[in-house]
Write an enzyme that holds these catalytic residues in place. Structure first.
Site, PDB file in Angstrom:
ATOM      1  N   ARG A  70      47.346  14.528  -7.304  1.00  0.00           N
ATOM      2  CA  ARG A  70      46.245  13.668  -7.727  1.00  0.00           C
ATOM      3  C   ARG A  70      45.610  13.021  -6.500  1.00  0.00           C
ATOM      4  NH1 ARG A  70      48.067   9.649  -9.601  1.00  0.00           N
ATOM      5  NH2 ARG A  70      50.297  10.083  -9.681  1.00  0.00           N
ATOM      6  N   TYR A 198      43.953  21.139  -9.512  1.00  0.00           N
ATOM      7  CA  TYR A 198      45.337  20.675  -9.621  1.00  0.00           C
ATOM      8  C   TYR A 198      45.565  19.894 -10.926  1.00  0.00           C
ATOM      9  CZ  TYR A 198      49.416  17.896  -9.533  1.00  0.00           C
ATOM     10  OH  TYR A 198      50.582  17.309  -9.949  1.00  0.00           O
ATOM     11  N   GLY A 199      46.676  20.124 -11.549  1.00  0.00           N
ATOM     12  CA  GLY A 199      47.116  19.519 -12.812  1.00  0.00           C
ATOM     13  C   GLY A 199      46.505  18.194 -13.205  1.00  0.00           C
ATOM     14  N   LYS A 207      46.422  12.527 -17.712  1.00  0.00           N
ATOM     15  CA  LYS A 207      46.249  11.205 -17.117  1.00  0.00           C
ATOM     16  C   LYS A 207      44.875  10.628 -17.453  1.00  0.00           C
ATOM     17  CE  LYS A 207      50.328  10.917 -15.810  1.00  0.00           C
ATOM     18  NZ  LYS A 207      51.099  11.566 -14.857  1.00  0.00           N
ATOM     19  N   HIS A 227      52.548   4.941 -19.174  1.00  0.00           N
ATOM     20  CA  HIS A 227      53.127   6.022 -18.370  1.00  0.00           C
ATOM     21  C   HIS A 227      54.640   5.973 -18.551  1.00  0.00           C
ATOM     22  CE1 HIS A 227      53.343   8.008 -14.080  1.00  0.00           C
ATOM     23  NE2 HIS A 227      53.409   8.909 -15.041  1.00  0.00           N
ATOM     24  N   SER A 249      55.268   7.999 -10.674  1.00  0.00           N
ATOM     25  CA  SER A 249      55.291   9.456 -10.566  1.00  0.00           C
ATOM     26  C   SER A 249      56.439   9.922  -9.672  1.00  0.00           C
ATOM     27  CB  SER A 249      53.963   9.947  -9.997  1.00  0.00           C
ATOM     28  OG  SER A 249      52.910   9.498 -10.811  1.00  0.00           O
ATOM     29  N   ALA A 250      57.104  10.984 -10.119  1.00  0.00           N
ATOM     30  CA  ALA A 250      58.223  11.599  -9.382  1.00  0.00           C
ATOM     31  C   ALA A 250      59.368  10.618  -9.114  1.00  0.00           C
ATOM     32  CB  ALA A 250      57.732  12.254  -8.085  1.00  0.00           C
ATOM     33  N   CYS A 251      59.615   9.721 -10.052  1.00  0.00           N
ATOM     34  CA  CYS A 251      60.742   8.779  -9.925  1.00  0.00           C
ATOM     35  C   CYS A 251      61.765   8.957 -11.030  1.00  0.00           C
ATOM     36  CB  CYS A 251      60.237   7.342  -9.897  1.00  0.00           C
ATOM     37  SG  CYS A 251      59.371   6.933  -8.385  1.00  0.00           S
ATOM     38  N   ASP A 278      56.433  11.673 -20.134  1.00  0.00           N
ATOM     39  CA  ASP A 278      55.393  11.146 -19.235  1.00  0.00           C
ATOM     40  C   ASP A 278      54.499  10.080 -19.874  1.00  0.00           C
ATOM     41  OD1 ASP A 278      54.351  11.410 -16.529  1.00  0.00           O
ATOM     42  OD2 ASP A 278      52.540  12.256 -17.406  1.00  0.00           O
ATOM     43  N   ARG A 377      55.007  22.262  -9.672  1.00  0.00           N
ATOM     44  CA  ARG A 377      55.216  21.838 -11.060  1.00  0.00           C
ATOM     45  C   ARG A 377      55.487  23.018 -11.997  1.00  0.00           C
ATOM     46  NH1 ARG A 377      54.832  16.045 -12.366  1.00  0.00           N
ATOM     47  NH2 ARG A 377      54.361  15.137 -10.355  1.00  0.00           N
ATOM     48  N   ASN A 504      73.288   8.204 -15.708  1.00  0.00           N
ATOM     49  CA  ASN A 504      72.424   7.073 -16.075  1.00  0.00           C
ATOM     50  C   ASN A 504      72.650   6.623 -17.521  1.00  0.00           C
ATOM     51  OD1 ASN A 504      71.321   7.118 -13.511  1.00  0.00           O
ATOM     52  ND2 ASN A 504      69.596   8.419 -14.098  1.00  0.00           N
TER      53      ASN A 504
HETATM   54  P1  GTP Z   1      55.855  12.559 -12.923  1.00  0.00           P
HETATM   55  O1  GTP Z   1      55.896  13.843 -13.683  1.00  0.00           O
HETATM   56  O2  GTP Z   1      55.225  12.696 -11.575  1.00  0.00           O
HETATM   57  O3  GTP Z   1      55.267  11.409 -13.675  1.00  0.00           O
HETATM   58  O4  GTP Z   1      57.352  12.176 -12.509  1.00  0.00           O
HETATM   59  P2  GTP Z   1      58.730  11.900 -13.235  1.00  0.00           P
HETATM   60  O5  GTP Z   1      58.935  10.419 -13.265  1.00  0.00           O
HETATM   61  O6  GTP Z   1      58.868  12.642 -14.511  1.00  0.00           O
HETATM   62  O7  GTP Z   1      59.743  12.455 -12.149  1.00  0.00           O
HETATM   63  P3  GTP Z   1      60.978  13.474 -12.229  1.00  0.00           P
HETATM   64  O8  GTP Z   1      61.902  13.211 -13.383  1.00  0.00           O
HETATM   65  O9  GTP Z   1      60.454  14.841 -12.149  1.00  0.00           O
HETATM   66  O10 GTP Z   1      61.768  13.089 -10.893  1.00  0.00           O
HETATM   67  C1  GTP Z   1      61.403  13.584  -9.680  1.00  0.00           C
HETATM   68  C2  GTP Z   1      62.392  13.299  -8.569  1.00  0.00           C
HETATM   69  O11 GTP Z   1      63.321  12.247  -8.842  1.00  0.00           O
HETATM   70  C3  GTP Z   1      63.215  14.515  -8.273  1.00  0.00           C
HETATM   71  O12 GTP Z   1      63.262  14.670  -6.871  1.00  0.00           O
HETATM   72  C4  GTP Z   1      64.580  14.171  -8.823  1.00  0.00           C
HETATM   73  O13 GTP Z   1      65.576  14.885  -8.179  1.00  0.00           O
HETATM   74  C5  GTP Z   1      64.649  12.677  -8.583  1.00  0.00           C
HETATM   75  N1  GTP Z   1      65.544  11.999  -9.537  1.00  0.00           N
HETATM   76  C6  GTP Z   1      65.418  11.963 -10.873  1.00  0.00           C
HETATM   77  N2  GTP Z   1      66.425  11.243 -11.450  1.00  0.00           N
HETATM   78  C7  GTP Z   1      67.189  10.801 -10.436  1.00  0.00           C
HETATM   79  C8  GTP Z   1      68.377   9.992 -10.367  1.00  0.00           C
HETATM   80  O14 GTP Z   1      68.907   9.514 -11.362  1.00  0.00           O
HETATM   81  N3  GTP Z   1      68.886   9.744  -9.117  1.00  0.00           N
HETATM   82  C9  GTP Z   1      68.311  10.237  -7.995  1.00  0.00           C
HETATM   83  N4  GTP Z   1      68.865   9.950  -6.807  1.00  0.00           N
HETATM   84  N5  GTP Z   1      67.201  11.009  -8.014  1.00  0.00           N
HETATM   85  C10 GTP Z   1      66.641  11.284  -9.213  1.00  0.00           C
HETATM   86  C1  SPV Z   2      52.152  12.171 -12.221  1.00  0.00           C
HETATM   87  O1  SPV Z   2      51.720  12.309 -11.056  1.00  0.00           O
HETATM   88  O2  SPV Z   2      52.500  11.052 -12.683  1.00  0.00           O
HETATM   89  C2  SPV Z   2      52.298  13.346 -13.092  1.00  0.00           C
HETATM   90  C3  SPV Z   2      51.739  14.607 -12.622  1.00  0.00           C
HETATM   91  O3  SPV Z   2      52.842  13.237 -14.171  1.00  0.00           O
HETATM   92  S1  SPV Z   2      50.028  14.694 -12.885  1.00  0.00           S
HETATM   93  O4  SPV Z   2      49.782  15.196 -14.223  1.00  0.00           O
HETATM   94  O5  SPV Z   2      49.508  15.588 -11.888  1.00  0.00           O
HETATM   95  O6  SPV Z   2      49.444  13.367 -12.755  1.00  0.00           O
HETATM   96 MN    MN Z   3      53.366  11.098 -14.625  1.00  0.00          MN
END
Ligand code: GTP
Ligand code: SPV
Ligand code: MN
Length: 593
Positions: A70, A198-199, A207, A227, A249-251, A278, A377, A504
């Site tokens: 994004r 891109y997505g 989003k 979110h 995102s990605a957490c 999401d 993705r 968790n």
């Molecule tokens: P978006 O799709 O971007 O909104 O992200 P999301 O929040 O769904 O993220 P996702 O679950 O794909 O997590 C992405 C990253 O977090 C990856 O690198 C995982 O390995 C890491 N991750 C997820 N859960 C954990 C956890 O409990 N501990 C640790 N250390 N890393 C984690």
């Molecule tokens: C995010 O970035 O929070 C996502 C991926 O879930 S995207 O749909 O590209 O925003």
């Molecule tokens: Mn997201």
């Protein structure tokens, strides 16, 4: 196709006159049309058919190298008054935004087709769903939308002659990053996206509609667009309790939403139901509780790090009918990524840029070259998840017992703490912070405030959004309890203290006990934390001192944090809710106390 909707027909005509496609194609949602589009996109190289024996129904796509996430600096909220977009959004006056972008759209579909994608966010025909129509010149977008949303003729039937749909226009144009614009016109219920493929920039139901436009509508209509993942925890007695969690995102939303109970807890009889990973749309019901639906129909998940240990349900989900974007393509037309199930894709693989690649490759500065882009993705149908909740299609959704907020914090935030009241919980959500990840452009690792993980997605003034949260709690007779978690706290050597993933559930179990009025806790200045023996650690070998470190609350560090939160609130302008200012002062007093 005969469409009995003048607003829709007139708008499509107008947009076609601007973009000048050779042909207009209505997407009907049928398998036959999808198969024909796959074949067409394979023929042009837009997508690559993967090994159909090993990965049935799977396809591969590479985005432009400068179009992999994004783009917050190219994303705008275009309201008539700048103050309605607030200090955290980029703003343009609607007329200026339309005029500038029209120049990028003009004639951009010459020699191409314009696909008309009618889609529903939420079950088709449900009173809580929203309909959108996306016009796009990308088959990749069509194929993704077919997975991520409910698409087709029945959506048009549900819409009927109503003008109440979100008008979404997308063109890849020249994919020029400088001329990339992701424009939202909440006052016109309209989205324009140009020069990206891109997505998050182009799957406009996600989003753009389900968060930015929906959050704007939600405030007016008295509900919430968040979110958040949604997951059900089935208790040993068969009762299912639902949790909604906001992480940036990605957490870890996808991972938490699909978690598998660890061995030690499985024997208790827990079972997890994935409801969403999401986005959550949440409204107040007559029972005084908040109920949530997931408006999506698929997963658009981060690939790297997905493996049979971290997320076996995701591995199962993406074995078929999945689109892989920006991962490594192996010679046998399978896919590979970092921290997956195997060490190497073997000889003859190509990386996300299409270059020959093998693990361990370094660039001229000696830095490791990743094969898959960190924000690569998968797009996969929801129903393929082994833990998919049957309530996805239920228009009523599920009642939320607990909200969980979290982010990536190396230090400071303990494994879990519980807010002492709704307003305190809103303060916790409002002051959330996290290290920046590859899901958005910008400096990776930098800590930034991201209230409710909505900073990039709130379609109006963020201070009004915070007030809306305060008000929803006031209206709810039985509001969810609010918690904050941190799976990412590190030791002095930089290692994660907490094993995360399936483990968790131990933390969720405590949160749900607290929501029921059970579970042991001690009060600290920042809220309640579990007593040392409160989390069930059966089967997990974690040193006592590590647990202490995970739950430690350092007053000095938190005092510095309150100063940083105050600065952040100040940056949001004069109408940050007084309730949150009060919470900040109360926290300071407790820390001094
Ligand atoms: P978006 O799709 O971007 O909104 O992200 P999301 O929040 O769904 O993220 P996702 O679950 O794909 O997590 C992405 C990253 O977090 C990856 O690198 C995982 O390995 C890491 N991750 C997820 N859960 C954990 C956890 O409990 N501990 C640790 N250390 N890393 C984690
Ligand atoms: C995010 O970035 O929070 C996502 C991926 O879930 S995207 O749909 O590209 O925003
Ligand atoms: Mn997201």
């Amino acid at each position: 196709m005969i469409v009995n909707n003048d607003t829709l027909r007139n708008w499509i005509e107008e947009m076609a006159a601007l973009c000048l496609p050779d042909e207009i194609v209505w997407i009907d949602g049928s398998d036959a049309q999808r198969d024909a589009l796959r074949a067409e996109a394979c023929a042009t190289g837009e997508i690559i058919e993967l090994n159909q024996e090993k990965l049935p129904g799977c396809y591969y796509h590479r985005t432009h190298p400068l179009d992999v996430a994004r783009v917050e600096d190219k994303t705008f909220i275009c309201t008539r008054r700048e103050s309605d977009a607030g200090p955290t959004n980029n703003w343009k006056p609607p007329e200026e935004a339309y005029t500038e972008a029209a120049n990028f759209f003009r004639g951009s579909m010459r020699g191409r087709k314009m696909y008309v994608i009618p889609f529903s966010m939420g079950p088709v025909g449900s009173p809580f769903s929203k309909i959108g129509v996306e016009l796009s010149d990308s088959i990749y977008v069509v194929l993704n939308m077919l997975i991520m949303t409910r698409v087709g003729t029945d959506v048009l039937n549900a819409l009927g002659p109503s003008p109440d749909f979100t008008k979404c226009l997308h063109a890849k144009a020249k994919l020029d990053p400088e001329k990339r614009r992701i424009l939202h016109f909440p006052e016109d219920n309209t989205i324009w996206s140009v020069n990206s493929g891109y997505g998050g920039n182009v799957l406009l139901g996600k989003k753009c509609l389900a968060l930015r436009i929906a959050s704007y509508l939600a405030r007016q209509e008295g509900w919430m667009a968040e979110h958040m993942l949604i997951l059900g925890v089935e208790q040993p007695n068969g009762h299912v309790e639902y949790v909604a969690a906001a992480f940036p995102s990605a957490c870890g939303k996808t991972n938490l939403a699909m978690l598998i109970p660890p061995e030690g807890l499985r024997s208790k009889g827990y079972r997890i139901w994935t409801m969403g990973d999401d986005i959550a749309w949440i409204r107040l019901d007559t029972d005084g509780r908040l109920w949530a639906i997931n408006p999506e129909a698929g997963f658009f998940g981060v690939v790297p790090g997905t493996n049979s240990r971290s997320n076996p349900s995701a591995i199962e989900t993406i074995k078929k009918n999945t689109i892989y974007t920006n991962v490594v393509l192996a010679k046998d037309r399978t896919v590979w990524w970092e921290e997956g199930d195997t060490d190497s894709p073997g000889e003859g693989a190509t990386d996300w840029l299409g270059r020959p690649w093998h693990p361990g490759m370094k660039d001229e500065k000696g830095k490791e070259i990743l094969g898959a882009h960190p924000n690569s993705r998968f797009t996969a149908p929801f129903r393929q998840c082994p833990s998919a909740s049957f309530r996805l299609e239920h228009h009523h959704g599920v009642p939320i017992a607990a909200f969980i907020f979290g982010g990536r914090r190396n230090t400071l935030a303990p494994l879990i703490y519980e807010a002492t009241s709704w307003n305190h919980g809103v303060f916790v959500g409002a002051s959330m912070a996290s290290e920046r990840t590859a899901a958005q452009y910008g400096k990776q690792g930098e800590v930034r405030r991201d209230p409710f993980a909505m900073l990039p997605f709130c379609g109006y003034h963020v201070a009004d959004y915070l007030k809306h949260w305060i008000n929803m709690g006031r209206r709810a007779k039985r509001p969810p309890k609010i918690f904050h978690v941190n799976w990412f706290r590190r030791d002095k050597d930089g290692n994660f203290l907490w094993p995360g993933y399936g483990e968790n559930l131990r933390v969720l179990e405590w949160a749900l006990m607290r929501a029921r009025g059970e579970g042991k806790a001690v009060e600290t200045p920042i809220g309640f934390i579990p007593t040392p023996d409160a989390l069930d650690m059966t089967g997990l070998d974690l040193n006592e001192s590590v647990m202490e470190e995970l739950l430690a609350v350092d007053n000095a560090e938190w005092k510095a944090e309150t100063d940083s939160i105050e600065k952040f609130f100040d940056s949001l302008g004069p109408h940050v809710p007084w309730e949150l200012r009060n919470e900040l002062e109360a926290l300071r007093r407790r820390l001094d106390g």
